[in-house]
Design a protein around this motif. Structure first.
Motif, mmCIF file in Angstrom:
data_model
loop_
_atom_site.group_PDB
_atom_site.id
_atom_site.type_symbol
_atom_site.label_atom_id
_atom_site.label_comp_id
_atom_site.label_asym_id
_atom_site.label_seq_id
_atom_site.Cartn_x
_atom_site.Cartn_y
_atom_site.Cartn_z
ATOM 1 N N PHE A 1 0.840 -0.930 0.010
ATOM 2 C CA PHE A 1 -0.349 -0.114 0.227
ATOM 3 C C PHE A 1 1.019 1.327 0.010
ATOM 4 O O PHE A 1 1.332 1.604 1.082
ATOM 5 N N TYR A 2 1.065 1.942 -1.315
ATOM 6 C CA TYR A 2 1.913 2.925 -1.420
ATOM 7 C C TYR A 2 1.199 3.968 -2.290
ATOM 8 O O TYR A 2 0.671 3.444 -3.223
ATOM 9 N N PRO A 3 1.685 5.318 -2.656
ATOM 10 C CA PRO A 3 0.999 6.066 -3.574
ATOM 11 C C PRO A 3 1.437 5.902 -4.764
ATOM 12 O O PRO A 3 2.484 5.262 -5.065
ATOM 13 N N PRO A 4 0.490 6.321 -5.829
ATOM 14 C CA PRO A 4 1.118 6.132 -7.183
ATOM 15 C C PRO A 4 2.072 7.009 -7.670
ATOM 16 O O PRO A 4 2.289 8.080 -6.746
ATOM 17 N N LYS A 5 2.673 6.622 -8.631
ATOM 18 C CA LYS A 5 3.807 7.403 -9.007
ATOM 19 C C LYS A 5 3.296 8.945 -9.594
ATOM 20 O O LYS A 5 4.126 9.769 -9.355
ATOM 21 N N GLU A 6 2.109 9.044 -10.055
ATOM 22 C CA GLU A 6 1.666 10.299 -10.553
ATOM 23 C C GLU A 6 0.328 10.433 -10.111
ATOM 24 O O GLU A 6 -0.468 9.513 -9.857
ATOM 25 N N PHE A 7 0.003 11.743 -9.730
ATOM 26 C CA PHE A 7 -0.991 11.956 -8.963
ATOM 27 C C PHE A 7 -2.438 11.755 -9.958
ATOM 28 O O PHE A 7 -2.531 11.789 -11.037
ATOM 29 N N VAL A 8 -3.399 11.007 -9.392
ATOM 30 C CA VAL A 8 -4.640 10.429 -9.983
ATOM 31 C C VAL A 8 -5.395 11.597 -10.658
ATOM 32 O O VAL A 8 -5.971 12.422 -9.742
ATOM 33 N N LYS A 9 -5.774 11.449 -11.885
ATOM 34 C CA LYS A 9 -6.612 12.566 -12.544
ATOM 35 C C LYS A 9 -8.018 12.117 -12.776
ATOM 36 O O LYS A 9 -8.918 12.997 -13.085
ATOM 37 N N GLU A 10 -8.397 10.711 -12.749
ATOM 38 C CA GLU A 10 -9.490 10.152 -13.200
ATOM 39 C C GLU A 10 -10.292 10.341 -11.837
ATOM 40 O O GLU A 10 -9.750 9.822 -10.782
ATOM 41 N N PRO A 11 -11.814 10.752 -12.175
ATOM 42 C CA PRO A 11 -12.467 10.997 -10.958
ATOM 43 C C PRO A 11 -12.977 9.487 -10.580
ATOM 44 O O PRO A 11 -14.369 9.021 -10.606
ATOM 45 N N VAL A 12 -12.260 8.664 -9.948
ATOM 46 C CA VAL A 12 -12.923 7.305 -9.373
ATOM 47 C C VAL A 12 -12.699 7.390 -7.915
ATOM 48 O O VAL A 12 -11.990 7.816 -7.206
ATOM 49 N N ILE A 13 -14.005 6.756 -7.355
ATOM 50 C CA ILE A 13 -14.181 6.673 -5.886
ATOM 51 C C ILE A 13 -14.428 5.245 -5.718
ATOM 52 O O ILE A 13 -15.355 4.550 -6.191
ATOM 53 N N ILE A 14 -13.812 5.009 -4.412
ATOM 54 C CA ILE A 14 -13.794 3.430 -3.978
ATOM 55 C C ILE A 14 -14.549 3.306 -2.820
ATOM 56 O O ILE A 14 -14.268 4.186 -1.917
ATOM 57 N N ASN A 15 -15.415 2.284 -2.779
ATOM 58 C CA ASN A 15 -15.996 1.710 -1.313
ATOM 59 C C ASN A 15 -15.367 0.484 -1.069
ATOM 60 O O ASN A 15 -15.830 -0.516 -1.808
#
Length: 395
Positions: A200-214
């Motif tokens: 569990f670590y951050p992505p290399k690039e900041f996420v641009k897609e508006p994805v929401i996870i439950n």
């Protein structure tokens, strides 16, 4: 150390904890309340079913099943489960007497802690041991007050415990109120031992897609109906938003909500995924939503935060130990679809807020929840408990 765990051996949370001691070379035994297979070595695995756990299939996972089934199962176990404890305790008592552990650690109050406390109260073991209990997020707030017998056994566990591990400070306070001794040592640490930085670590690039996870799946205390009803409210203003729901693939109730709300194009229902797979899913999302009314520190929530997701969660005392609203997340009424939607929309529109929160959360996870450092603290906790003055178990 010689450690006998009483736990649901299917649970990824329990396995993550137990694995650490098995792999570091301690003499580890497991009394599992559900049939399971382990992918790490223990000295011995004994099945000790309680509260009808023997009727569950070995391939099932904690929390699996339809939402209606899970709710009914919880209700039945709360009312009738305690009636099975006394008989089940005889088998565990024999296992304890055979193993003679330094530590007996129950990884949850219902029903593992209850089973252990009853086993200890029914007969003295020939060698002193220390009884440690782990509190999971809803042990006190949902289960303990649910029925008179659940309350009775919760008090019995707290009075018998030599030490307590909880995943939030709130539960230390509640444990004292339920009978834990004022001088009994405590430890606050994530229930699964912490966050593995290689998963569990951050992505290399900041996420641009508006994805929401439950990531919560179906549980009686997670307000998924409100979450699903929030989706069309979000889509009305952000038609490009997409929603991912963990462990809901094929769930009849989820499919019904999706059809009734007309949101088929925007929702993806995932099957249960491995930790590595969940890490990838989190890294592809901007927001993690945890619409719960009973929680300590949800492992999936802080896993999502570790992967850079902006957290939107139920406004609970325990969650405020991790999230300061408006700084590193947003807290909402989990029963209110509009409140959930409003928070999601704020997070989608405020890239600056998401970026700032991602940095704050990465630092906090590193300081409070990194797996290796957390488990080193647990080892020291175990050793200090073993060395402490003897405690008379009973109830």
């Amino acid at each position: 150390m010689k450690i006998l765990f009483v736990a649901d051996g299917r649970s990824p949370i329990s396995r993550n904890w137990i694995r650490y001691f098995a792999e570091r070379g301690d003499e580890v035994y497991l009394a599992s309340t559900f049939a399971c297979e382990l992918d790490f070595p223990v000295k011995r695995l004994e099945l000790t079913p309680v509260a009808f756990s023997a009727v569950k299939k070995q391939t099932s996972t904690p929390g699996s099943g339809s939402s209606r089934t899970l709710g009914l199962r919880t209700l039945i176990r709360q009312w009738l489960g305690p009636l099975t404890i006394s008989r089940s305790a005889r088998k565990l008592r024999a296992f304890i007497q055979e193993v003679q552990p330094d530590i007996l650690h129950a990884l949850r109050v219902p029903y593992e802690g209850m089973l252990a406390a009853e086993a200890l109260s029914g007969g003295r073991v020939s060698r002193p041991l220390k009884f440690i209990v782990s509190i999971w997020g809803n042990d006190f707030t949902l289960h303990a007050p649910s029925t008179p017998l659940m309350g009775y056994y919760t008090r019995k566990v707290m009075k018998a415990a030599d030490a307590l591990h909880a995943d939030c400070e709130r539960d230390i306070r509640l444990a004292r109120a339920w009978g834990l001794g004022a001088e009994s040592p405590t430890l606050v640490a994530p229930g699964n031992g912490g966050i593995r930085g290689d998963v569990f670590y951050p992505p290399k690039e900041f996420v641009k897609e508006p994805v929401i996870i439950n990531p919560r799946g179906f549980r009686a205390y997670v307000k998924n109906e409100a979450f699903f009803k929030s989706i069309p409210l979000v889509l009305a203003k952000r038609s490009d938003a997409r929603f991912v729901c963990s462990s809901m693939q094929g769930e009849a109730q989820a499919l019904k909500w999706i059809q009734e709300l007309g949101i088929e194009h925007a929702v993806q229902l995932n099957p249960p995924l491995s930790h590595a797979q969940m890490g990838e899913v989190f890294r592809g999302a901007q927001i993690v939503v945890s619409p719960s009314v009973h929680d300590g520190t949800p492992n999936s929530l802080i896993e999502g935060m570790a992967c850079g997701c902006f957290p939107v969660a139920g406004d609970l005392e325990s969650i405020r130990e991790w999230i300061t609203p408006g700084q590193n997340g947003l807290l909402v009424d989990p029963n209110n679809p509009q409140a959930i939607a409003d928070a999601i929309l704020i997070a989608l529109e405020r890239e600056d807020l998401r970026r700032e929160a991602a940095g704050l959360n990465a630092n906090m996870i590193s300081a409070k929840a990194e797996y290796g450092r957390t488990m080193e603290r647990v080892v020291e906790f175990y050793r200090s408990v073993i060395m402490s003055a003897s405690h008379q178990t009973g109830g």
